[in-house]
Scaffold this active site. Structure first.
Site, PDB file in Angstrom:
ATOM      1  N   ARG A   1      49.041  48.973  43.170  1.00 44.38           N
ATOM      2  CA  ARG A   1      47.938  49.624  43.610  1.00 44.38           C
ATOM      3  C   ARG A   1      47.277  48.561  44.589  1.00 44.38           C
ATOM      4  NH1 ARG A   1      42.421  47.171  41.070  1.00 44.38           N
ATOM      5  NH2 ARG A   1      41.020  48.468  42.054  1.00 44.38           N
TER       6      ARG A   1
ATOM      7  N   ASN B   1      39.235  46.597  34.885  1.00 41.51           N
ATOM      8  CA  ASN B   1      39.534  45.256  35.367  1.00 41.51           C
ATOM      9  C   ASN B   1      39.049  44.222  34.702  1.00 41.51           C
ATOM     10  OD1 ASN B   1      40.478  46.681  37.769  1.00 41.51           O
ATOM     11  ND2 ASN B   1      39.115  45.628  39.113  1.00 41.51           N
TER      12      ASN B   1
HETATM   13  C1  GAL Z   1      38.161  41.258  40.915  1.00 41.68           C
HETATM   14  C2  GAL Z   1      38.332  41.926  42.397  1.00 41.68           C
HETATM   15  C3  GAL Z   1      39.556  41.395  42.972  1.00 41.68           C
HETATM   16  C4  GAL Z   1      39.925  39.859  42.738  1.00 41.68           C
HETATM   17  C5  GAL Z   1      39.583  39.190  41.482  1.00 41.68           C
HETATM   18  C6  GAL Z   1      39.862  37.980  41.137  1.00 41.68           C
HETATM   19  O1  GAL Z   1      36.849  41.166  40.746  1.00 41.68           O
HETATM   20  O2  GAL Z   1      38.502  43.229  42.110  1.00 41.68           O
HETATM   21  O3  GAL Z   1      39.521  41.583  44.503  1.00 41.68           O
HETATM   22  O4  GAL Z   1      39.307  39.090  43.563  1.00 41.68           O
HETATM   23  O5  GAL Z   1      38.416  40.029  40.900  1.00 41.68           O
HETATM   24  O6  GAL Z   1      38.752  37.185  41.245  1.00 41.68           O
END
Ligand code: GAL
Length: 469
Positions: A75, A294
């Site tokens: 991804r 996420n």
């Molecule tokens: C998520 C984000 C990523 C990465 C990760 C760790 O919120 O999509 O880009 O930074 O957190 O903090």
């Protein structure tokens, strides 16, 4: 042995701004994150992503790392201002060529590309000239940009994610001002979120009408959410935990799966929450072919009395505190990552089960999950035992969720490489590959070696018998 379904997707994720570098090369325009990190005081040590991991020049080497791991999916995101330097109008052929090359290289190694269209790097001109995500017209600019991507890449790309974590754009970008575009407000987060949702809806509508019938891909969105466990069995704490999840994930997932914002948000946010028109609701409901999640951590939630004279200290990040009155706490026994995020694998399982139940068992992909540590390279190796245990235990929790009926179809580790961690610059390392920022050399960490074995066997022996999942 915890065995995963044979078609389970084993992936890893990155984003354009965090790894590509080549910030002004080959016609790329600046994004709001270039402007943000070049403003003194906005990032740790005033670091920026001008070079980052130099992935723009090293993508072949990086695809080789993925192939060595046996990844079945990767991804990544597209830098909008590499495709359209001003965010609208003219298309930059060199930007198209870069992503074409990357996609072809992935396919050559049998790695399925998953493209995120927007991972926070709005073309700067759209911010300065158009007010960015606050402007209702942004949805049309976004859909026009998305169409360029569908047109040029959709013959080979069958998995699209419109937006990455709109919650972060709204709360950290427009509420607390710690992320680009650095705005502080109690109402703009709700306005920005509204336009983000509409932009998602328009891009999906366009894909479905003009591209999906022929290209036959899938399109969805990736939302972020922590798990909220009620601190006690009291009803008010159970309600607080649910409320916290509704303000976090329901804010975006409810309009998409249920057709409107959660009632609790309407009640508490009042006029600051824009109304979804009949047209918006029709656009949004059912606008995701899969549920992208996420997930990083868990906190306890308890109810706060808004009339109490002394308000409890705000901990964690639940969004706008006064709209929710939820107190967040961590168990002092929980192990922490270097972000100070608690490692709680069972929270991942409970969140997956909550999503399944609330949204009628959609296909779910964990599009990010991972762990930052203060890794040190010694004799060419990185002993990141905690990260290996993190990934192992979260995957074990995923396995249990699948056994319990959750339709989880894949998992992407955040991140393939150590990279530019936004306002924290290069101070946090999330990669399963170590990046030496002086030489830009990449080295697989022990966690990557473990992941490789798990992928090879479609599962693993879960060794952490004392860890609750
Ligand atoms: C998520 C984000 C990523 C990465 C990760 C760790 O919120 O999509 O880009 O930074 O957190 O903090």
């Amino acid at each position: 042995m915890l065995q995963f379904p044979s078609d389970f997707l084993w992936g890893s994720a990155t984003s354009s701004h965090q790894i590509e570098g080549a910030a002004t090369e080959d016609g790329r325009g600046w994004s709001i994150w270039d402007a943000h990190s070049h403003t003194p005081g906005r990032t740790a040590n005033n670091e920026n992503a001008d070079v980052a991991c130099d992935h723009y020049h090293r993508y072949k080497e990086d695809v080789q790392l993925m192939a060595d791991l046996g990844l079945t999916a990767y991804r990544f995101s597209i830098s909008w201002s590499r495709i359209q330097p001003d965010g609208q109008g003219a298309v930059n052929p060199k930007g198209i060529a870069f992503y074409n090359n990357l996609i072809d290289e992935l396919l050559k190694h049998h790695i399925t590309p998953w493209i995120t269209l927007y991972h926070w790097d709005l073309p700067l001109a759209l911010q300065t000239e158009k007010d960015g995500w606050l402007n209702p017209e942004i949805a049309d600019y976004f859909a026009a940009y998305a169409a360029i991507c569908f047109k040029h890449f959709g013959d080979r790309v069958k998995h699209w994610i419109t937006l990455n974590e709109p919650w972060v754009v709204a709360i950290l970008g427009h509420g607390e001002g710690v992320f680009a575009p650095g705005r502080k407000s109690k109402s703009e987060p709700y306005q920005a979120a509204h336009q983000l949702l509409r932009a998602h809806g328009k891009a999906v509508q366009l894909y479905r009408k003009q591209y999906q019938p022929e290209q036959k891909g899938k399109i969805g969105i990736s939302n972020n959410c922590d798990w909220r466990e009620p601190l006690t069995d009291l009803q008010k704490d159970k309600d607080a935990a649910t409320r916290s999840l509704e303000f976090f994930l329901g804010w975006f997932a409810d309009p998409i799966y249920l057709g409107d914002y959660p009632q609790v948000m309407k009640d508490r946010v009042g006029d600051r929450l824009p109304k979804l028109t009949q047209e918006d609701r029709a656009l949004l409901k059912g606008s995701s072919d899969f549920f992208g999640l996420n997930h990083y951590t868990t906190l306890y939630a308890s109810d706060v009395n808004p009339n109490a004279e002394v308000q409890s200290e705000v901990y964690g990040n639940g969004g706008i505190f006064e709209d929710q009155y939820v107190q967040l706490t961590a168990d002092p026994n929980w192990k922490m990552t270097s972000m100070n995020w608690a490692i709680v694998p069972w929270g991942c399982r409970k969140l997956l089960e909550w999503i399944s139940e609330r949204y009628d068992n959609p296909p779910i992909y964990i599009t990010e999950n991972g762990c930052s540590l203060e890794d040190k390279i010694k004799d060419g190796a990185i002993q990141d035992t905690v990260r290996k245990e993190f990934i192992e235990s979260y995957l074990a929790a995923c396995h249990k969720a699948i056994e319990n009926g959750v339709n989880l179809q894949g998992y992407f580790v955040w991140s393939l490489l150590d990279n530019f961690e936004w306002a924290l610059g290069y101070s946090k390392r999330f990669g399963i590959h170590y990046v030496d920022y002086e030489t830009l050399e990449r080295t697989p960490k022990n966690s990557a070696l473990w992941y490789k074995e798990a992928i090879k066997n479609s599962g693993f022996e879960f060794t952490q018998t004392n860890t609750k999942i």
